[in-house]
Design a protein around this motif. Structure first.
Motif, PDB file in Angstrom:
ATOM      1  N   LYS A  13      11.275   3.228   4.366  1.00  0.00           N
ATOM      2  CA  LYS A  13      10.427   2.822   3.243  1.00  0.00           C
ATOM      3  C   LYS A  13       9.566   3.993   2.799  1.00  0.00           C
ATOM      4  O   LYS A  13       8.328   3.919   2.717  1.00  0.00           O
ATOM      5  CB  LYS A  13       9.592   1.598   3.605  1.00  0.00           C
ATOM      6  CG  LYS A  13      10.446   0.344   3.819  1.00  0.00           C
ATOM      7  CD  LYS A  13       9.639  -0.866   4.227  1.00  0.00           C
ATOM      8  CE  LYS A  13       8.779  -1.381   3.126  1.00  0.00           C
ATOM      9  NZ  LYS A  13       8.053  -2.618   3.508  1.00  0.00           N
ATOM     10  N   GLN A  14      10.264   5.089   2.499  1.00  0.00           N
ATOM     11  CA  GLN A  14       9.581   6.327   2.154  1.00  0.00           C
ATOM     12  C   GLN A  14      10.192   6.931   0.900  1.00  0.00           C
ATOM     13  O   GLN A  14      11.399   7.152   0.810  1.00  0.00           O
ATOM     14  CB  GLN A  14       9.674   7.318   3.314  1.00  0.00           C
ATOM     15  CG  GLN A  14       8.864   8.587   3.129  1.00  0.00           C
ATOM     16  CD  GLN A  14       8.947   9.458   4.372  1.00  0.00           C
ATOM     17  OE1 GLN A  14       9.955  10.112   4.628  1.00  0.00           O
ATOM     18  NE2 GLN A  14       7.865   9.476   5.141  1.00  0.00           N
ATOM     19  N   LEU A  15       9.310   7.242  -0.036  1.00  0.00           N
ATOM     20  CA  LEU A  15       9.676   7.889  -1.301  1.00  0.00           C
ATOM     21  C   LEU A  15       9.418   9.381  -1.148  1.00  0.00           C
ATOM     22  O   LEU A  15       8.427   9.772  -0.501  1.00  0.00           O
ATOM     23  CB  LEU A  15       8.798   7.303  -2.403  1.00  0.00           C
ATOM     24  CG  LEU A  15       8.852   7.851  -3.815  1.00  0.00           C
ATOM     25  CD1 LEU A  15      10.192   7.521  -4.460  1.00  0.00           C
ATOM     26  CD2 LEU A  15       7.698   7.271  -4.642  1.00  0.00           C
ATOM     27  N   THR A  23       5.899  13.234   0.320  1.00  0.00           N
ATOM     28  CA  THR A  23       6.423  11.923   0.676  1.00  0.00           C
ATOM     29  C   THR A  23       5.367  10.855   0.403  1.00  0.00           C
ATOM     30  O   THR A  23       4.173  11.161   0.319  1.00  0.00           O
ATOM     31  CB  THR A  23       6.859  11.844   2.145  1.00  0.00           C
ATOM     32  OG1 THR A  23       5.734  12.165   2.978  1.00  0.00           O
ATOM     33  CG2 THR A  23       7.996  12.801   2.429  1.00  0.00           C
ATOM     34  N   CYS A  24       5.834   9.641   0.263  1.00  0.00           N
ATOM     35  CA  CYS A  24       4.963   8.497   0.001  1.00  0.00           C
ATOM     36  C   CYS A  24       5.459   7.343   0.862  1.00  0.00           C
ATOM     37  O   CYS A  24       6.607   6.886   0.703  1.00  0.00           O
ATOM     38  CB  CYS A  24       5.025   8.132  -1.481  1.00  0.00           C
ATOM     39  SG  CYS A  24       4.210   6.587  -1.934  1.00  0.00           S
ATOM     40  N   ASP A  25       4.617   6.899   1.790  1.00  0.00           N
ATOM     41  CA  ASP A  25       4.983   5.786   2.666  1.00  0.00           C
ATOM     42  C   ASP A  25       4.592   4.463   2.014  1.00  0.00           C
ATOM     43  O   ASP A  25       3.442   4.296   1.562  1.00  0.00           O
ATOM     44  CB  ASP A  25       4.301   5.927   4.017  1.00  0.00           C
ATOM     45  CG  ASP A  25       4.850   7.104   4.798  1.00  0.00           C
ATOM     46  OD1 ASP A  25       4.047   7.901   5.307  1.00  0.00           O
ATOM     47  OD2 ASP A  25       6.081   7.226   4.882  1.00  0.00           O
ATOM     48  N   VAL A  26       5.534   3.537   2.010  1.00  0.00           N
ATOM     49  CA  VAL A  26       5.324   2.215   1.423  1.00  0.00           C
ATOM     50  C   VAL A  26       5.134   1.205   2.550  1.00  0.00           C
ATOM     51  O   VAL A  26       5.991   1.080   3.430  1.00  0.00           O
ATOM     52  CB  VAL A  26       6.536   1.807   0.560  1.00  0.00           C
ATOM     53  CG1 VAL A  26       6.312   0.427  -0.067  1.00  0.00           C
ATOM     54  CG2 VAL A  26       6.798   2.850  -0.519  1.00  0.00           C
ATOM     55  N   SER A  27       4.039   0.477   2.527  1.00  0.00           N
ATOM     56  CA  SER A  27       3.802  -0.528   3.555  1.00  0.00           C
ATOM     57  C   SER A  27       3.397  -1.852   2.920  1.00  0.00           C
ATOM     58  O   SER A  27       2.865  -1.887   1.818  1.00  0.00           O
ATOM     59  CB  SER A  27       2.721  -0.066   4.531  1.00  0.00           C
ATOM     60  OG  SER A  27       1.495   0.154   3.856  1.00  0.00           O
ATOM     61  N   GLN A  80       0.849  -1.186   0.000  1.00  0.00           N
ATOM     62  CA  GLN A  80       0.000   0.000   0.000  1.00  0.00           C
ATOM     63  C   GLN A  80       0.881   1.231   0.000  1.00  0.00           C
ATOM     64  O   GLN A  80       1.961   1.241   0.610  1.00  0.00           O
ATOM     65  CB  GLN A  80      -0.916   0.008   1.223  1.00  0.00           C
ATOM     66  CG  GLN A  80      -1.971  -1.085   1.179  1.00  0.00           C
ATOM     67  CD  GLN A  80      -2.959  -0.978   2.320  1.00  0.00           C
ATOM     68  OE1 GLN A  80      -2.580  -0.814   3.476  1.00  0.00           O
ATOM     69  NE2 GLN A  80      -4.232  -1.054   1.998  1.00  0.00           N
ATOM     70  N   LEU A  81       0.415   2.272  -0.678  1.00  0.00           N
ATOM     71  CA  LEU A  81       1.153   3.525  -0.790  1.00  0.00           C
ATOM     72  C   LEU A  81       0.269   4.659  -0.295  1.00  0.00           C
ATOM     73  O   LEU A  81      -0.935   4.696  -0.592  1.00  0.00           O
ATOM     74  CB  LEU A  81       1.548   3.774  -2.255  1.00  0.00           C
ATOM     75  CG  LEU A  81       2.284   2.637  -2.979  1.00  0.00           C
ATOM     76  CD1 LEU A  81       2.572   3.030  -4.424  1.00  0.00           C
ATOM     77  CD2 LEU A  81       3.566   2.288  -2.266  1.00  0.00           C
ATOM     78  N   ARG A  82       0.905   5.579   0.444  1.00  0.00           N
ATOM     79  CA  ARG A  82       0.138   6.733   0.912  1.00  0.00           C
ATOM     80  C   ARG A  82       0.973   7.992   0.777  1.00  0.00           C
ATOM     81  O   ARG A  82       2.042   8.099   1.409  1.00  0.00           O
ATOM     82  CB  ARG A  82      -0.328   6.564   2.339  1.00  0.00           C
ATOM     83  CG  ARG A  82      -1.195   7.730   2.789  1.00  0.00           C
ATOM     84  CD  ARG A  82      -2.059   7.388   3.976  1.00  0.00           C
ATOM     85  NE  ARG A  82      -1.291   7.220   5.180  1.00  0.00           N
ATOM     86  CZ  ARG A  82      -1.839   7.006   6.381  1.00  0.00           C
ATOM     87  NH1 ARG A  82      -3.142   6.922   6.496  1.00  0.00           N
ATOM     88  NH2 ARG A  82      -1.081   6.841   7.427  1.00  0.00           N
ATOM     89  N   GLU A  83       0.457   8.939  -0.001  1.00  0.00           N
ATOM     90  CA  GLU A  83       1.121  10.214  -0.218  1.00  0.00           C
ATOM     91  C   GLU A  83       0.726  11.200   0.872  1.00  0.00           C
ATOM     92  O   GLU A  83      -0.400  11.147   1.386  1.00  0.00           O
ATOM     93  CB  GLU A  83       0.745  10.819  -1.580  1.00  0.00           C
ATOM     94  CG  GLU A  83       0.955   9.931  -2.777  1.00  0.00           C
ATOM     95  CD  GLU A  83      -0.245   9.070  -3.118  1.00  0.00           C
ATOM     96  OE1 GLU A  83      -0.301   8.515  -4.226  1.00  0.00           O
ATOM     97  OE2 GLU A  83      -1.162   8.957  -2.268  1.00  0.00           O
TER      98      GLU A  83
END
Lengths: 111, 119
Positions: free
Chosen positions: B76-78, B21-25, B3-6
């Motif tokens: 794990k953050q873009l 930022t975009c958190d990757v889980s 899952q990705l959350r901006e």
């Protein structure tokens, strides 16, 4: 720079078949794969077809993709149209300088 | 599953820097391409750029001079930084995981975050 040209809009009645084209401006259509995405209003896109003609998981077999070298284009065909197919559809491909290029999108209206 | 959350400011002033930022889980960063894609109001998708899990980047030539994409593997953050913004940068910004299937395919998307550039 590569451009992928799609019709702005298409419309068809439920139960019918519609085809959306994606014409490559430079280079041959076979020089790179083409993916197709569906985007409903207010949502992120989802893949319907990848690598020219492979249906993504969960996509009904009413959706198919093809390549036409004579017109240097890819096509997305949707048969047996239902209301839930109404959405924006985008093609995606690449060239040597840009690995991700989207078409301008086609709005499909199911009448 | 992944899952990705901006997240980030919804309003940025002209000439300033847009930072998202975009958190990757729920999954691994490798061996994927981590993309930013934007969509101006009422318009189509525009690819901004990607960072490969190993750290190499590739940007849209039209934005290359203003864009930096980075990846914090420990978090794990873009991240996206877009400098010197104008009203033309107003858009919904999506992060997306790219998998290589002969061509990079965006197989997982975040819900997107709206950024407005205005004074």
């Amino acid at each position: 720079n590569l451009m992928l040209t799609q019709p702005h809009s298409v419309s068809e009645s439920p139960g019918k078949t519609v085809t959306i084209s994606c014409t490559r401006s430079s280079g041959t259509i076979t020089s790179s794969f083409v993916h197709w995405y569906q985007q409903r209003p207010g949502s992120a896109p989802t893949t319907v077809i990848y690598d020219d003609n492979i249906r993504a998981s969960g996509v009904p077999d009413r959706f198919s993709g093809s390549i036409d070298s004579s017109s240097n284009s890819a096509s997305l065909t949707i048969s047996g149209l239902v209301a839930e197919d109404e959405a924006e559809y985008y093609c995606q491909s690449s060239d040597s300088s840009t690995p991700v290029v989207f078409g301008g999108g086609t709005k499909l209206t199911v009448l | 599953q992944v899952q990705l959350r901006e997240s980030g400011p919804g309003l940025v002033k002209p000439s300033e820097t847009l930072s998202l930022t975009c958190d990757v889980s729920g999954g691994s960063l490798s061996p994927n391409y981590w993309n930013w894609i934007r969509q101006p109001p009422g318009k189509g998708l525009e690819w901004v750029g990607y960072i490969y899990y190993s750290g190499s980047t590739n940007y849209n030539p039209s934005l290359q001079s203003r864009v930096t994409i980075s990846l914090d593997t420990s978090k794990k953050q873009l991240s996206l930084r877009l400098r010197s913004v104008t009203a033309a940068d107003t858009a919904v910004y999506f992060c997306a995981r790219g998998v290589f299937r002969g061509l990079i395919e965006m197989d997982v998307w975040g819900k997107g975050t709206t950024v407005t550039v205005s004074s």
